[in-house]
Design an enzyme around this catalytic site. Sequence first.
Site, PDB file in Angstrom:
ATOM      1  N   ASP A 237     -11.320  -6.985  -3.662  1.00 39.72           N
ATOM      2  CA  ASP A 237     -12.194  -8.158  -3.647  1.00 39.72           C
ATOM      3  C   ASP A 237     -13.574  -7.699  -3.197  1.00 39.72           C
ATOM      4  O   ASP A 237     -13.699  -6.661  -2.548  1.00 39.72           O
ATOM      5  CB  ASP A 237     -11.658  -9.234  -2.693  1.00 39.72           C
ATOM      6  CG  ASP A 237     -11.451  -8.702  -1.276  1.00 39.72           C
ATOM      7  OD1 ASP A 237     -12.283  -9.005  -0.404  1.00 39.72           O
ATOM      8  OD2 ASP A 237     -10.466  -7.971  -1.039  1.00 39.72           O
TER       9      ASP A 237
ATOM     10  N   GLU B  51       0.806  -1.208   0.000  1.00 42.97           N
ATOM     11  CA  GLU B  51       0.000   0.000   0.000  1.00 42.97           C
ATOM     12  C   GLU B  51       0.847   1.270   0.000  1.00 42.97           C
ATOM     13  O   GLU B  51       0.328   2.366  -0.215  1.00 42.97           O
ATOM     14  CB  GLU B  51      -0.941  -0.001   1.203  1.00 42.97           C
ATOM     15  CG  GLU B  51      -1.952  -1.134   1.155  1.00 42.97           C
ATOM     16  CD  GLU B  51      -2.799  -1.248   2.399  1.00 42.97           C
ATOM     17  OE1 GLU B  51      -3.939  -1.728   2.290  1.00 42.97           O
ATOM     18  OE2 GLU B  51      -2.326  -0.871   3.491  1.00 42.97           O
TER      19      GLU B  51
END
Length: 235
Positions: free
Chosen positions: A196, A11
Amino acid sequence: MIGIIGALDIELNFLFENMVIARTELIADKTFYLGHIKNQEVVVSKSDIGKVNASITATIMASYFKVKLIINTGIAGGLHPAQVGDIILANGLSYFDASTTAIDDAPHGQLGDDPLIVKTDKAYLHKAINVFNKLAYDYKIGHIVSGDKFVTKIRTLDKISKNVTNILACEMEGMAIAITAYKFNIPFISIRGISDVVEDKGQTLSYKKIAHEIAKKSSQFVLSFLGVLNESNKA
């Protein structure tokens, strides 16, 4: 100085590639990288996973580095209509796994006198929307909920969904950062890419295959956002 927090290396890696690092400081078990991105003075740190790690990191940024804005970037699980690849800009954050309903009248998700929902700073939210539109990203604005669990079942969010509407994403750090910023009276924004979608077929496989790509996409937004803030400072 602007604080940037991500929970995972993926990230933050793209941001580090675009950062001029002047020095690092180790406080508790967290490493803080100080320097510049897009000519903005920043401090960047990987919190690690979960609400406790996130609140520790945000508290250090607020109290030790005196940041004027906290940006939380990373990936999250989506809830329909959010789709894989979407970017979610939070207009508010809440806990999904916190409750004292057995002993008091507080709604599920609220603890003590703390707010049920911590709202994103309106001025920075508006600037973020402008960046999204400029980048032509597929983005949505809604609520993000946080808890110490990777969510694979919609029923996990049934109770919080009764009290918080338009939930588009769930993750494990954002509300802890938001509530810390709220208590220190520091504006924050939360930007999460959907890696997801909860209960979609192959959810965990989707996460494993695309998490790096979506994390980079979120970081690219942060990079552009910092550039806009720098232009605003010059104006």
